[in-house]
Scaffold this motif. Structure first.
Motif, mmCIF file in Angstrom:
data_model
loop_
_atom_site.group_PDB
_atom_site.id
_atom_site.type_symbol
_atom_site.label_atom_id
_atom_site.label_comp_id
_atom_site.label_asym_id
_atom_site.label_seq_id
_atom_site.Cartn_x
_atom_site.Cartn_y
_atom_site.Cartn_z
ATOM 1 N N MET A 1 -11.256 -26.849 4.598
ATOM 2 C CA MET A 1 -10.148 -27.409 3.809
ATOM 3 C C MET A 1 -8.896 -26.605 4.114
ATOM 4 S SD MET A 1 -10.066 -28.121 -0.274
ATOM 5 C CE MET A 1 -10.540 -26.463 -0.625
ATOM 6 N N GLY A 2 -7.839 -27.315 4.551
ATOM 7 C CA GLY A 2 -6.645 -26.610 5.013
ATOM 8 C C GLY A 2 -5.694 -26.228 3.914
ATOM 9 N N ASP A 3 -5.686 -26.947 2.764
ATOM 10 C CA ASP A 3 -4.723 -26.667 1.700
ATOM 11 C C ASP A 3 -5.061 -25.360 1.002
ATOM 12 O OD1 ASP A 3 -3.494 -29.040 2.265
ATOM 13 O OD2 ASP A 3 -4.684 -30.187 0.813
ATOM 14 N N THR A 4 -4.004 -24.617 0.674
ATOM 15 C CA THR A 4 -4.196 -23.347 -0.053
ATOM 16 C C THR A 4 -3.263 -23.307 -1.237
ATOM 17 O OG1 THR A 4 -2.558 -22.216 1.315
ATOM 18 C CG2 THR A 4 -4.860 -22.125 2.049
ATOM 19 N N PRO A 6 -2.219 -20.433 -4.913
ATOM 20 C CA PRO A 6 -2.100 -19.023 -5.284
ATOM 21 C C PRO A 6 -3.446 -18.308 -5.317
ATOM 22 C CG PRO A 6 -0.816 -20.438 -6.765
ATOM 23 C CD PRO A 6 -1.634 -21.337 -5.919
ATOM 24 N N SER A 7 -4.539 -19.062 -5.554
ATOM 25 C CA SER A 7 -5.859 -18.430 -5.656
ATOM 26 C C SER A 7 -6.691 -18.634 -4.406
ATOM 27 C CB SER A 7 -6.621 -19.007 -6.869
ATOM 28 O OG SER A 7 -5.916 -18.767 -8.063
ATOM 29 N N GLY A 8 -6.037 -18.988 -3.284
ATOM 30 C CA GLY A 8 -6.771 -19.172 -2.043
ATOM 31 C C GLY A 8 -6.927 -20.644 -1.724
ATOM 32 N N PRO A 9 -7.860 -20.992 -0.856
ATOM 33 C CA PRO A 9 -8.072 -22.398 -0.479
ATOM 34 C C PRO A 9 -8.357 -23.251 -1.702
ATOM 35 C CG PRO A 9 -9.306 -20.922 0.951
ATOM 36 C CD PRO A 9 -8.770 -20.084 -0.143
ATOM 37 N N VAL A 10 -7.742 -24.427 -1.722
ATOM 38 C CA VAL A 10 -7.929 -25.342 -2.852
ATOM 39 C C VAL A 10 -9.328 -25.940 -2.779
ATOM 40 C CG1 VAL A 10 -7.106 -27.449 -3.960
ATOM 41 C CG2 VAL A 10 -5.476 -25.849 -2.944
ATOM 42 N N ARG A 90 -9.483 -37.949 -14.313
ATOM 43 C CA ARG A 90 -9.666 -39.001 -13.325
ATOM 44 C C ARG A 90 -11.048 -38.853 -12.705
ATOM 45 N NH1 ARG A 90 -4.907 -36.497 -12.749
ATOM 46 N NH2 ARG A 90 -2.990 -37.727 -13.039
ATOM 47 N N ARG A 91 -11.571 -40.008 -12.294
ATOM 48 C CA ARG A 91 -12.853 -39.938 -11.597
ATOM 49 C C ARG A 91 -12.705 -39.219 -10.269
ATOM 50 N NH1 ARG A 91 -16.599 -45.108 -9.730
ATOM 51 N NH2 ARG A 91 -18.326 -43.829 -8.864
ATOM 52 N N TRP A 92 -11.590 -39.482 -9.564
ATOM 53 C CA TRP A 92 -11.308 -38.802 -8.300
ATOM 54 C C TRP A 92 -10.061 -37.959 -8.514
ATOM 55 C CZ3 TRP A 92 -15.170 -39.277 -4.999
ATOM 56 C CH2 TRP A 92 -15.992 -40.407 -5.091
ATOM 57 N N SER A 93 -10.250 -36.679 -8.724
ATOM 58 C CA SER A 93 -9.118 -35.787 -9.004
ATOM 59 C C SER A 93 -8.158 -35.763 -7.825
ATOM 60 C CB SER A 93 -9.618 -34.363 -9.279
ATOM 61 O OG SER A 93 -10.498 -34.351 -10.390
ATOM 62 N N ASN A 94 -6.833 -35.780 -8.158
ATOM 63 C CA ASN A 94 -5.836 -35.694 -7.075
ATOM 64 C C ASN A 94 -5.606 -34.233 -6.723
ATOM 65 O OD1 ASN A 94 -4.162 -34.624 -9.058
ATOM 66 N ND2 ASN A 94 -3.220 -36.596 -9.525
ATOM 67 N N ARG A 95 -4.657 -34.042 -5.779
ATOM 68 C CA ARG A 95 -4.433 -32.670 -5.286
ATOM 69 C C ARG A 95 -3.892 -31.776 -6.377
ATOM 70 N NH1 ARG A 95 -1.003 -29.076 -3.393
ATOM 71 N NH2 ARG A 95 -1.639 -27.787 -1.606
ATOM 72 N N ASP A 96 -2.996 -32.258 -7.203
ATOM 73 C CA ASP A 96 -2.439 -31.408 -8.271
ATOM 74 C C ASP A 96 -3.532 -30.951 -9.228
ATOM 75 O OD1 ASP A 96 0.071 -31.710 -7.204
ATOM 76 O OD2 ASP A 96 0.625 -33.392 -8.516
ATOM 77 N N ASP A 97 -4.455 -31.880 -9.559
ATOM 78 C CA ASP A 97 -5.570 -31.490 -10.436
ATOM 79 C C ASP A 97 -6.443 -30.421 -9.768
ATOM 80 O OD1 ASP A 97 -4.695 -33.274 -12.290
ATOM 81 O OD2 ASP A 97 -6.148 -34.854 -11.788
ATOM 82 N N LEU A 98 -6.702 -30.636 -8.459
ATOM 83 C CA LEU A 98 -7.563 -29.685 -7.762
ATOM 84 C C LEU A 98 -6.909 -28.308 -7.657
ATOM 85 C CD1 LEU A 98 -8.974 -31.978 -4.912
ATOM 86 C CD2 LEU A 98 -10.160 -31.182 -6.966
ATOM 87 N N VAL A 99 -5.577 -28.280 -7.433
ATOM 88 C CA VAL A 99 -4.873 -26.981 -7.397
ATOM 89 C C VAL A 99 -4.986 -26.294 -8.758
ATOM 90 C CG1 VAL A 99 -2.608 -25.890 -7.198
ATOM 91 C CG2 VAL A 99 -3.280 -27.650 -5.555
#
Length: 440
Positions: A1-4, A6-10, A90-99
């Motif tokens: 996973m390429g996105d990171t 403040p706490s490391g890879p998302v 959400r059933r499928w969390s978006n990127r903001d939720d995952l961050v």
């Protein structure tokens, strides 16, 4: 996973779901452990006890640790609840939720507030004196495990000592009370018998020991070497064991006194018999001494002592002790008297033997003389003039009074030599005896 972040890879959705499942299981396990600690019998006893010493000091720290544990647990539960709420949007969390979830689940996102006094009392609390701290959920679990282990160790240790020692002390105290009553019945009392003084000392020691065990149980704990498990070790029973051994020694002494009470009369009868035999033997020795002095000349005859009046006085004292049921005094006196009476009888017998020794020598010489006369007669030499002459000389000396044993012995020896010459003569060229019946 390429996105990171403040706490490391998302984290992706699967990683989030796995993390939430793991944290939920941890939450249940921690909650179960904390409730078990809250309901632990040892903790309830510690809360209601008047503590002193090491236990009082450590319980103060443990109480602060337990309070801090619940604060940590509440913060952990709040963080877990927030993470679940975000995931449930959400059933499928978006990127903001995952961050946001990654920061909450992996970052130092949990703030725990607390008083300075509480944090100062907690022995494993880092940053002593801080009013709040920030943790990641993993750090918070590690901190809770540390505080739980130290708190549980203190509770389990105190409970183990309280479960073991007071009950044993109470049983020993009950046995002590029975022994005191038995001791009193046989006259073993404080100030009158050493065992009575020992019972008083054991009573005081057990009372003090129980008070200390109840108020400071940790002072009676021996930690296991190399063990890090809560409650690793065993209660220290050294002081209890010492008093138990002391009571056992007193019981043996009481048993000895009871034995004296049961067979005192038989032992007194035996003592009277032994001393009576010693008196009769000494009387016989005194009579024999007079006979020896009258019948044996030039002989050293030892003097004979009188009856043992001191032993008779002690025997009367022993009878008086029995009459007044003073068994604790009678017991050592009987033991001493029995040894002395046996020694007295032996001394009397030795005195009789020493006094009658000259008579025994005379009897042996008479027997030897008659034995040789019989032997000579069997070989037909009874009328031999030399033998008759020497026999008559020896017999006059042995059957006259006073008898000089040294002279009589020489006379018997001369008769023996003459008999030997008659019975085994030296004839040149012949090996057999020579018949002297034709010689006169």
């Amino acid at each position: 996973m390429g996105d990171t972040g403040p706490s490391g890879p998302v984290m992706d959705r699967d990683e989030v779901d796995r993390a939430l499942a793991r944290l939920g299981a941890e939450h249940e396990a921690i909650e179960t452990s904390l409730l078990a600690l809250q309901d632990h019998a040892g903790r309830r006893l510690l809360e209601g006890a008047e503590l002193t010493g090491t236990t009082k000091e450590r319980w103060g720290a443990a109480e602060a640790s337990i309070s801090l544990l619940w604060a940590y647990f509440d913060a952990y539960a709040d963080a877990l609840r927030s993470a679940r709420e975000i995931r449930s949007r959400r059933r499928w969390s978006n990127r903001d939720d995952l961050v946001e979830l990654t920061e909450l689940l992996r970052g130092q996102s949990v703030t725990v507030a607390g008083s300075a006094s509480a944090t100062a009392a907690a022995p494993t609390m880092a940053g002593t004196g801080k009013l709040s701290e920030r943790f990641s959920l993993a750090e918070l679990v590690e901190r809770m495990n540390e505080l739980y282990a130290t708190s549980l160790d203190m509770v389990v240790t105190a409970d183990a000592v309280w479960s073991a020692l007071p009950a044993r002390i109470d049983l020993l105290a009950a046995e002590l009370q029975r022994t005191r009553q038995l001791a009193h019945s046989v006259g073993v009392r404080p100030g009158e018998h050493p065992s009575g003084d020992d019972l008083e000392r054991i009573t005081r020691t057990l009372t003090t020991l129980r008070e200390r065990v109840v108020s400071d149980p940790l002072d009676f704990w021996l930690p296991a070497q190399g063990s890090s498990a809560p409650g690793g070790g065993r209660p220290d029973t050294t002081r209890y064991d010492r008093e138990a051994r002391a009571l056992e020694e007193v019981r043996r002494e009481i048993d000895a006194v009871l034995t004296v009470r049961q067979d005192a009369e038989a032992r007194l009868v035996r003592l009277r018999d032994v001393l009576s035999r010693a008196d009769r033997t000494l009387a016989e020795a005194r009579s024999a001494r007079g006979e020896v002095l009258a019948k044996i000349a030039a002989s050293e005859v030892p003097a004979v002592s009188g009856p043992p009046t001191a032993l008779q006085e002690q025997l009367a004292t022993a009878a008086e002790y029995r009459r007044h049921a003073q068994w604790h005094r009678l017991s050592p006196l009987l033991e001493s008297l029995e040894a002395k009476a046996d020694d007295e009888l032996l001394r009397a017998r030795e005195s009789l033997t020493a006094v009658t020794a000259p008579l025994a020598v005379r009897a042996e010489l008479r027997g030897r003389l008659d034995a040789y006369k019989a032997k000579v007669a069997r070989h037909g030499f009874a009328e031999d003039p030399l033998l008759v002459e020497r026999y008559d000389a020896a017999r006059r000396m042995l059957w006259s009074a006073p008898c000089d044993l040294r002279v009589a012995e020489q006379a018997v020896l001369r008769y023996q030599h003459a008999a030997a010459e008659v019975l085994v003569p030296r004839v040149p060229g012949h090996g057999g005896p020579q018949d002297r019946r034709g010689e006169s």
